[in-house]
Design an enzyme around this catalytic site. Structure first.
Site, short mmCIF file in Angstrom:
data_model
loop_
_atom_site.label_atom_id
_atom_site.label_comp_id
_atom_site.label_asym_id
_atom_site.label_seq_id
_atom_site.Cartn_x
_atom_site.Cartn_y
_atom_site.Cartn_z
N ARG A 1 150.97 185.97 47.41
CA ARG A 1 149.91 185.88 48.41
C ARG A 1 149.08 184.61 48.22
NH1 ARG A 1 148.81 191.37 49.95
NH2 ARG A 1 147.00 191.62 51.28
N ARG B 1 144.07 202.37 63.57
CA ARG B 1 144.81 203.10 62.52
C ARG B 1 143.83 203.92 61.66
NH1 ARG B 1 148.31 199.37 58.48
NH2 ARG B 1 146.46 199.05 57.23
#
Ligand code: ADP
Length: 198
Positions: free
Chosen positions: A88, A127
């Site tokens: 990342r 979500r």
């Protein structure tokens, strides 16, 4: 098969990773899941990273790199893995390449799931709301404020990896905003396993 999935939060890395691991019979290594498990179990590492994760920042490279090295040395990862959420940062990508080189291994594909960031905000907020309505667990970092920090971290620290892997000719980019099944077909096609999964 050694695959890395890259993409902003909410782009669908977890969903596509689950399909890939089923297809290739290799483990799904999600550094987010590994770190959440450490937080849940209140391990030393978990206590160290809890606040950073809740704020949407990235946890220190050395800590994540050590966790990934330990995990991929386990027997079930000998035939490969699908990495979701790692590397990342450039430092993670470079150390990971060094590690693979030392072991005589290489990544087969890096799949970028592309997604417009405004849509992502909506997706994740929805979500979280749906999970809450169904009485399920909501990630503490799935809220509007923290999500903005996660997207910022992605743009600043992770997006440069796309060019890095492109220059090494292993980047495959897929539009992550299409329906899940279409993204899945595109991913398999992009890695040379063209077949219809619809
Ligand atoms: P998402 O992709 O939805 O943002 P993840 O589940 O991959 O979520 O990661 C959740 C959090 O875990 C990140 O916001 C970060 O704090 C931490 N994290 C996960 N992977 C890494 C990593 N490779 N390096 C640093 N921090 C990480």
């Amino acid at each position: 098969m050694r695959i890395v999935l890259v993409g902003p939060p909410g782009a669908g890395k977890g969903t596509q990773a689950r399909r890939l691991v089923e297809e290739y019979g290799v483990p799904h290594l999600s550094t987010g899941d590994m770190l959440r498990a450490a937080v849940e179990a209140e391990t030393g590492i978990g206590r160290k990273v809890k606040e950073t994760m809740a704020n949407g920042g990235l946890v220190p490279d050395q800590l994540v790199i050590a966790a990934v090295i330990e995990r991929i040395s386990q027997a079930d990862a000998a035939r490969g893995f699908v990495l979701d959420g790692f590397p990342r940062t450039m430092a993670q990508a470079v150390s990971f390449d060094d590690l693979l080189d030392t072991e005589g291994l290489a990544l087969d594909h890096v799949v970028e799931l592309k997604a417009d960031q405004n849509v992502l905000l909506d997706r994740i907020v929805t979500r979280a709301r749906e999970a809450r309505e169904q009485g399920g667990a909501v990630r503490p970092d799935d809220n509007h404020e923290t999500l903005k920090a996660r997207i910022h971290a992605y743009n600043e620290q992770t997006a440069p990896l796309v060019d890095y892997y492109r220059s090494r000719n292993i980047l495959r980019s897929v539009d992550g905003l299409q329906p899940v099944e279409v993204v899945a077909s595109d991913v398999f096609r992009a890695i040379g396993q063209g077949r219809s999964v619809i």
